[in-house]
Design an enzyme around this catalytic site. Structure first.
Site, PDB file in Angstrom:
ATOM      1  N   GLU A   1      27.691 -34.194   5.667  1.00 59.14           N
ATOM      2  CA  GLU A   1      28.360 -33.517   4.546  1.00 59.14           C
ATOM      3  C   GLU A   1      29.446 -34.399   3.946  1.00 59.14           C
ATOM      4  OE1 GLU A   1      31.687 -31.178   4.893  1.00 59.14           O
ATOM      5  OE2 GLU A   1      31.480 -30.786   7.045  1.00 59.14           O
TER       6      GLU A   1
ATOM      7  N   LYS B   1      35.225 -28.901  -4.302  1.00 59.73           N
ATOM      8  CA  LYS B   1      34.681 -28.520  -2.993  1.00 59.73           C
ATOM      9  C   LYS B   1      33.504 -27.594  -3.293  1.00 59.73           C
ATOM     10  CE  LYS B   1      35.937 -25.784   1.072  1.00 59.73           C
ATOM     11  NZ  LYS B   1      37.030 -25.042   1.722  1.00 59.73           N
TER      12      LYS B   1
ATOM     13  N   VAL C   1      29.313 -27.443   4.404  1.00 55.56           N
ATOM     14  CA  VAL C   1      28.169 -27.227   5.293  1.00 55.56           C
ATOM     15  C   VAL C   1      27.081 -26.458   4.542  1.00 55.56           C
ATOM     16  CG1 VAL C   1      27.395 -25.991   7.361  1.00 55.56           C
ATOM     17  CG2 VAL C   1      29.484 -27.395   7.440  1.00 55.56           C
TER      18      VAL C   1
ATOM     19  N   LYS D   1      35.673 -24.152  13.453  1.00 56.05           N
ATOM     20  CA  LYS D   1      37.032 -24.694  13.492  1.00 56.05           C
ATOM     21  C   LYS D   1      37.981 -23.686  14.140  1.00 56.05           C
ATOM     22  CE  LYS D   1      36.906 -26.154   9.129  1.00 56.05           C
ATOM     23  NZ  LYS D   1      35.560 -26.632   8.789  1.00 56.05           N
TER      24      LYS D   1
ATOM     25  N   ASP E   1      38.009 -13.173   4.007  1.00 59.48           N
ATOM     26  CA  ASP E   1      37.670 -14.596   3.942  1.00 59.48           C
ATOM     27  C   ASP E   1      36.661 -14.968   5.028  1.00 59.48           C
ATOM     28  OD1 ASP E   1      37.518 -17.301   3.568  1.00 59.48           O
ATOM     29  OD2 ASP E   1      39.679 -17.668   3.625  1.00 59.48           O
TER      30      ASP E   1
ATOM     31  N   SER F   1      33.399 -17.620   5.526  1.00 59.11           N
ATOM     32  CA  SER F   1      32.772 -18.782   4.902  1.00 59.11           C
ATOM     33  C   SER F   1      31.310 -18.538   4.548  1.00 59.11           C
ATOM     34  CB  SER F   1      32.858 -19.979   5.845  1.00 59.11           C
ATOM     35  OG  SER F   1      32.166 -21.077   5.299  1.00 59.11           O
ATOM     36  N   ALA F   2      30.917 -19.093   3.408  1.00 61.39           N
ATOM     37  CA  ALA F   2      29.509 -19.040   2.996  1.00 61.39           C
ATOM     38  C   ALA F   2      28.615 -19.842   3.946  1.00 61.39           C
ATOM     39  CB  ALA F   2      29.365 -19.577   1.570  1.00 61.39           C
ATOM     40  N   ASP F   3      29.225 -20.660   4.804  1.00 61.75           N
ATOM     41  CA  ASP F   3      28.428 -21.413   5.782  1.00 61.75           C
ATOM     42  C   ASP F   3      27.600 -20.474   6.663  1.00 61.75           C
ATOM     43  OD1 ASP F   3      29.734 -23.643   4.807  1.00 61.75           O
ATOM     44  OD2 ASP F   3      30.912 -24.027   6.620  1.00 61.75           O
TER      45      ASP F   3
END
Ligand code: PSU
Ligand code: MN
Length: 305
Positions: free
Chosen positions: A30, A91, A111, A164, A143, A145-147
């Site tokens: 990435e 981003k 990602v 993370k 919140d 993540s779209a990951d």
């Protein structure tokens, strides 16, 4: 493999094109980690070093990014270095990937976006640092993540050091389970926590070789189970910062983010750079070590496939 309609937007770097055509192993990398995850010049040095590690393991590295609206699958040394120097890169996740292409912008792929681009050209393995996930306090901020959604839908193996540790790892695991994403500890019984080898949470599944991970992927494909897989690979012991020590830094970074009202896409980059500052650069060294470690394993999985 690549849909006809997508081809005009994609630049396949020659070594990657040759490897894919010859069915030789390729590993995607990435670029948000380059544009938003680390400062210059360490970002460029890290990006060059992980490519070298993958090549040394007998696979072809393909760093993915959007440059002036072109989807780049594999970068030349010069392109990679100039991305590391770009100051106002976007981003890019699933929501904004096409925007950058349509508008001729430059951005690092997260990602999620890297998985989309990898799958478009038939790359099945991808190495990163840590995935995005459910943020602490997501019950009020929403919140997530779209990951996580991407892992549920796109057939790429993502090799990471877990989620993370700035995230709520327990909630992240819950969402992954709900969405049907296999989470595999690479020879570890507990989930790693990015900078640290151990979190308080067990790894949902454990496998101890690249061959077994490749076999699981092939089995999922054969059974018609769509979506990707997450491999959690602990950072080497010599490079880790123990979880008890990280907890204080993470909390302080979180407080700073709240005080400065950092929201949305800015949250992850803000926390990473704040933690770098609080640890006097130690977190960056660990971050680089874990990405390198993941690149090595990803190359071995790609070879096994
Ligand atoms: N891993 C790192 N550094 C990073 C990231 C991952 O070691 O900067 C990036 C990845 O691109 C990941 C993104 O997809 O952070 C997650 O951002 P968000 O939480 O906004 O979805
Ligand atoms: Mn987010």
């Amino acid at each position: 493999m690549t849909p006809e309609s997508a081809r005009p937007f994609i630049d396949l770097h020659a070594p990657v094109a040759e490897a894919l055509a010859a069915r030789r192993p390729v590993v995607a990398l990435e670029s948000t980690i380059i544009t938003h995850g680390m400062p210059y010049p360490q970002n460029g040095a890290m990006a060059a070093q992980v490519e070298k590690i993958i090549a040394d393991e007998g696979a072809v590295p393909a760093t993915i990014a959007v440059v002036d609206g072109r989807i780049k699958i594999g970068l030349s040394d010069g392109e990679r270095e100039s991305l590391a120097l770009t100051e106002h890169a976007m981003k890019l996740s699933r929501a904004d990937l096409a925007f950058a292409v349509a508008e001729g912008r430059t951005g690092g792929t997260t990602v999620a976006a890297t998985m989309i681009c990898a799958a478009l050209v038939g790359i099945r393995v991808f190495a990163t640092g840590g995935i995005g996930g459910v943020h602490k306090g997501a019950e009020t901020s929403f919140d997530v993540s779209a990951d996580l959604d991407e892992l549920a839908r796109t057939p790429v193996i993502v090799v990471s050091a877990g989620a993370k540790a700035i995230l709520d790892i327990e909630k992240t695991l819950e969402v992954l389970e709900t969405r049907g994403v296999p989470v595999i500890g690479n020879g570890c019984e507990v989930m790693p926590a990015f900078w640290s080898r151990r979190s308080p949470f067990p790894a949902p599944m454990v496998l101890d070789s690249p061959e077994k991970i490749a076999r699981l992927y092939a089995t999922r494909q054969a059974l018609g189970l769509s979506g990707g897989m997450l491999v959690a690979n602990p950072v080497p012991e010599v490079d880790e910062i123990p979880a008890e020590e990280m907890a204080g830094y993470i909390e302080a970074a979180q407080k700073a983010a709240e005080a400065q009202r950092i929201v949305g896409k800015a949250v992850t980059p803000f926390l990473l750079s704040k933690i770098l500052e609080l640890t006097g650069g130690r977190s960056l060294k660990t971050n680089i070590a874990l990405v390198e470690n993941n690149a090595r394993l990803a190359a071995q999985i790609a070879r096994a496939l």
